[in-house]
Design a protein around this motif. Structure first.
Motif, PDB file in Angstrom:
ATOM      1  N   ASN A  61       0.795  -1.226   0.000  1.00 28.20           N
ATOM      2  CA  ASN A  61       0.000   0.000   0.000  1.00 28.20           C
ATOM      3  C   ASN A  61       0.831   1.281   0.000  1.00 28.20           C
ATOM      4  O   ASN A  61       0.297   2.362   0.231  1.00 28.20           O
ATOM      5  N   SER A  62       2.092   1.178  -0.276  1.00 32.07           N
ATOM      6  CA  SER A  62       2.975   2.332  -0.194  1.00 32.07           C
ATOM      7  C   SER A  62       2.552   3.461  -1.140  1.00 32.07           C
ATOM      8  O   SER A  62       2.482   4.628  -0.760  1.00 32.07           O
ATOM      9  N   ALA A  63       2.249   3.151  -2.399  1.00 36.96           N
ATOM     10  CA  ALA A  63       1.831   4.184  -3.352  1.00 36.96           C
ATOM     11  C   ALA A  63       0.484   4.777  -2.937  1.00 36.96           C
ATOM     12  O   ALA A  63       0.269   5.987  -3.062  1.00 36.96           O
ATOM     13  N   VAL A  65      -0.723   5.150   0.091  1.00 38.91           N
ATOM     14  CA  VAL A  65      -0.501   6.069   1.214  1.00 38.91           C
ATOM     15  C   VAL A  65       0.029   7.403   0.695  1.00 38.91           C
ATOM     16  O   VAL A  65      -0.391   8.474   1.137  1.00 38.91           O
ATOM     17  N   ASN A  66       0.942   7.354  -0.278  1.00 44.47           N
ATOM     18  CA  ASN A  66       1.458   8.594  -0.874  1.00 44.47           C
ATOM     19  C   ASN A  66       0.341   9.409  -1.510  1.00 44.47           C
ATOM     20  O   ASN A  66       0.311  10.635  -1.394  1.00 44.47           O
ATOM     21  N   ILE A  67      -0.578   8.751  -2.205  1.00 44.20           N
ATOM     22  CA  ILE A  67      -1.690   9.459  -2.847  1.00 44.20           C
ATOM     23  C   ILE A  67      -2.539  10.167  -1.806  1.00 44.20           C
ATOM     24  O   ILE A  67      -2.837  11.360  -1.931  1.00 44.20           O
ATOM     25  N   ILE A  68      -2.935   9.453  -0.772  1.00 49.73           N
ATOM     26  CA  ILE A  68      -3.789  10.041   0.268  1.00 49.73           C
ATOM     27  C   ILE A  68      -3.074  11.212   0.940  1.00 49.73           C
ATOM     28  O   ILE A  68      -3.655  12.282   1.141  1.00 49.73           O
ATOM     29  N   TRP A  69      -1.827  11.024   1.272  1.00 42.30           N
ATOM     30  CA  TRP A  69      -1.045  12.069   1.939  1.00 42.30           C
ATOM     31  C   TRP A  69      -0.934  13.316   1.056  1.00 42.30           C
ATOM     32  O   TRP A  69      -1.183  14.437   1.497  1.00 42.30           O
ATOM     33  N   ASP A  70      -0.582  13.128  -0.211  1.00 40.55           N
ATOM     34  CA  ASP A  70      -0.375  14.270  -1.100  1.00 40.55           C
ATOM     35  C   ASP A  70      -1.671  15.003  -1.435  1.00 40.55           C
ATOM     36  O   ASP A  70      -1.695  16.235  -1.504  1.00 40.55           O
ATOM     37  N   VAL A  71      -2.763  14.278  -1.650  1.00 42.26           N
ATOM     38  CA  VAL A  71      -4.048  14.937  -1.912  1.00 42.26           C
ATOM     39  C   VAL A  71      -4.495  15.727  -0.691  1.00 42.26           C
ATOM     40  O   VAL A  71      -4.973  16.862  -0.809  1.00 42.26           O
ATOM     41  N   SER A  72      -4.299  15.180   0.477  1.00 45.08           N
ATOM     42  CA  SER A  72      -4.658  15.892   1.718  1.00 45.08           C
ATOM     43  C   SER A  72      -3.855  17.175   1.865  1.00 45.08           C
ATOM     44  O   SER A  72      -4.413  18.243   2.167  1.00 45.08           O
ATOM     45  N   ARG A  73      -2.559  17.083   1.643  1.00 44.55           N
ATOM     46  CA  ARG A  73      -1.708  18.276   1.756  1.00 44.55           C
ATOM     47  C   ARG A  73      -2.073  19.325   0.711  1.00 44.55           C
ATOM     48  O   ARG A  73      -2.097  20.523   0.993  1.00 44.55           O
ATOM     49  N   LEU A  74      -2.368  18.898  -0.494  1.00 44.88           N
ATOM     50  CA  LEU A  74      -2.748  19.824  -1.560  1.00 44.88           C
ATOM     51  C   LEU A  74      -4.032  20.570  -1.198  1.00 44.88           C
ATOM     52  O   LEU A  74      -4.113  21.790  -1.341  1.00 44.88           O
ATOM     53  N   ALA A  75      -5.028  19.832  -0.722  1.00 43.62           N
ATOM     54  CA  ALA A  75      -6.306  20.456  -0.360  1.00 43.62           C
ATOM     55  C   ALA A  75      -6.128  21.466   0.768  1.00 43.62           C
ATOM     56  O   ALA A  75      -6.753  22.532   0.761  1.00 43.62           O
ATOM     57  N   LEU A  76      -5.275  21.168   1.718  1.00 35.75           N
ATOM     58  CA  LEU A  76      -5.033  22.105   2.822  1.00 35.75           C
ATOM     59  C   LEU A  76      -4.201  23.305   2.382  1.00 35.75           C
ATOM     60  O   LEU A  76      -4.464  24.439   2.779  1.00 35.75           O
ATOM     61  N   ARG A  77      -3.197  23.066   1.551  1.00 32.63           N
ATOM     62  CA  ARG A  77      -2.317  24.140   1.107  1.00 32.63           C
ATOM     63  C   ARG A  77      -3.043  25.160   0.229  1.00 32.63           C
ATOM     64  O   ARG A  77      -2.761  26.352   0.279  1.00 32.63           O
TER      65      ARG A  77
END
Length: 135
Positions: A61-63, A65-77
């Motif tokens: 599930n490594s990729a 987890v990266n997707i979820i993390w990056d989409v979350s950061r993008l939405a917040l940023r």
């Protein structure tokens, strides 16, 4: 702003096709498993708006987890900007991102499982701009 996320683990027809739309997309990020080595005999895409993120570990599930993390950061940023995120995947586990992203009324999240669906979303998002059809 249009941001496209591609899960290369289960969507294989998008990365090459999206090049026809790249002038109207702000960023494309394709996420791959640890063993990803491009797609077949074709060379890797080399465009400043397209990034391929390869998982650093062979964990299943490594990729993801990266997707979820990056989409979350993008939405917040980009909380003060209109944002359209298109997630290209067949993995239903990503549906939970919708609640997270759309907490902000300026943000929209779309899901698509193959190129025809993504092309339809991109056509709608860029309807004021003429785009050559894919071959």
């Amino acid at each position: 702003m249009i941001h496209v996320v591609i899960d290369l683990g289960n969507v294989h027809d998008v990365l090459r096709n999206i090049e026809a739309y790249i002038d109207h997309i702000d960023h494309v990020v394709a996420y791959a498993d640890y063993v990803y080595n491009g797609y077949g005999v074709s060379s890797r895409i080399n465009h400043p708006k397209i990034d391929v993120i390869i998982a650093e570990t062979p964990h299943k599930n490594s990729a993801d987890v990266n997707i979820i993390w990056d989409v979350s950061r993008l939405a917040l940023r980009l909380e003060n900007e209109p944002l359209c995120i298109i997630v290209c995947t067949r993995d239903l586990g990503f549906l939970s991102l919708k609640d997270l992203v759309q907490k902000n009324p300026k943000h929209r999240l779309h899901f698509a499982a193959a190129w025809p669906s993504i092309q339809k979303i991109l056509d709608e998002a860029t309807k004021d701009v003429y785009i050559l059809p894919s071959l």
